[in-house]
Design a protein around this motif. Sequence first.
Motif, short mmCIF file in Angstrom:
data_model
loop_
_atom_site.label_atom_id
_atom_site.label_comp_id
_atom_site.label_asym_id
_atom_site.label_seq_id
_atom_site.Cartn_x
_atom_site.Cartn_y
_atom_site.Cartn_z
N HIS A 183 33.92 40.45 24.31
CA HIS A 183 34.91 39.62 25.00
C HIS A 183 36.29 40.16 24.67
O HIS A 183 36.60 40.44 23.52
CB HIS A 183 34.79 38.17 24.54
N ILE A 184 37.12 40.34 25.70
CA ILE A 184 38.50 40.76 25.49
C ILE A 184 39.43 39.88 26.30
O ILE A 184 39.02 39.23 27.27
CB ILE A 184 38.73 42.25 25.86
N LEU A 186 43.17 40.03 28.32
CA LEU A 186 44.25 40.86 28.84
C LEU A 186 45.52 40.02 28.96
O LEU A 186 45.48 38.89 29.46
CB LEU A 186 43.88 41.44 30.21
N SER A 196 47.05 47.64 28.08
CA SER A 196 45.69 47.25 28.46
C SER A 196 44.91 48.42 29.02
O SER A 196 43.74 48.62 28.67
CB SER A 196 45.75 46.12 29.50
N ALA A 200 41.32 50.39 27.75
CA ALA A 200 40.09 50.32 28.54
C ALA A 200 39.07 51.39 28.17
O ALA A 200 37.89 51.07 27.93
CB ALA A 200 40.42 50.37 30.04
N ILE A 213 35.88 39.53 30.41
CA ILE A 213 37.33 39.67 30.37
C ILE A 213 37.97 38.36 30.79
O ILE A 213 37.52 37.73 31.75
CB ILE A 213 37.80 40.79 31.34
N ILE A 245 43.09 44.38 36.86
CA ILE A 245 41.64 44.39 36.72
C ILE A 245 41.03 45.54 37.52
O ILE A 245 40.12 46.23 37.04
CB ILE A 245 41.03 43.04 37.15
N TYR A 248 41.69 48.59 35.59
CA TYR A 248 40.93 48.52 34.33
C TYR A 248 39.47 48.90 34.59
O TYR A 248 38.89 49.71 33.85
CB TYR A 248 41.03 47.11 33.76
N PHE A 261 36.05 37.80 34.87
CA PHE A 261 37.41 38.37 34.88
C PHE A 261 38.47 37.34 34.56
O PHE A 261 39.58 37.69 34.15
CB PHE A 261 37.72 38.98 36.25
#
Length: 290
Positions: A183-184, A186, A196, A200, A213, A245, A248, A261
């Motif tokens: 889990h990240i 942004l 960011s 990636a 995300i 996104i 990314y 997302f």
Amino acid sequence: MQYNDFGTWLRKQFPDFRVQKISIDAGFTCPNRDGRISTGGCTYCDNRTFNPSYCDRNKSIREQLKEGKNFFNRKYSNMKYLAYFQAFTNTYGSVDLLKQMYEDALQEEDIVGLVIGTRPDCISTPLLDYLEQLSRQTFLIVEYGIESANNDTLRRINRGHTFECSKKAVEMTAERGILTGGHIILGLPGEDREESLRQAPIISSLPLNILKIHQMQIIKGTRLAEEYLQNPFPLYTVEEYVRLIADYISLLRKDLVLERFVSQSPPELLIAPRWGLKNYQFVHLLEALG
């Protein structure tokens, strides 16, 4: 926009029936809340933002699962479920205690697997020995809160561990053949679009199977909310975040399964950004980019 989405991937794992996660609050805490590492927890965190109404630590695991099943049975028939140990750090206990909790969940009717959310500094060789055995008997995902690959950011948000710790935990878990998620977030304070995108490929290089995300959200009552209100830092607009996104994703491995997302916190708890978008609505915007 082409990517390996979680829903399609999960249907391949369970081709004979629909599968839904049921969140559980098993009564855990975190080592950066109880004083082992720190107190106060991550500066952005309030577990109320993702616990559904049926998720109540005052009830047993089986009771929570039963209520979760009742909640979803109104929407779909022929459902099976994954018990999602979500709230706080769900490996923060003795192996004997954890084994009892996990196996209790698997005893509930129509539970076909587990998803265990945890921190990378709360895993051990004895626990991984057990989880490796468990993964041979049932469907299992271990999901780590990585949040960022930038150690300065991790210190700023009081995360209590380094990216190197995350990398080691992911590698130790994946090498045992356990499905491993990450889990990240942004838009963390101090991290702009350029940072960011720099991260990636680093995240993509980890032996993760699944990546989740979320956008940065400012939640009432958190230390980050105090910081934001006193000295606001930039937050993405929907349009900016969609493009972020898209870029990314282009830097990630094509086999990496992407689960989410965006997150949508309850409006009464959310300060900003107030997008009002569910994940499927965001996906439509993403796909419209082509």
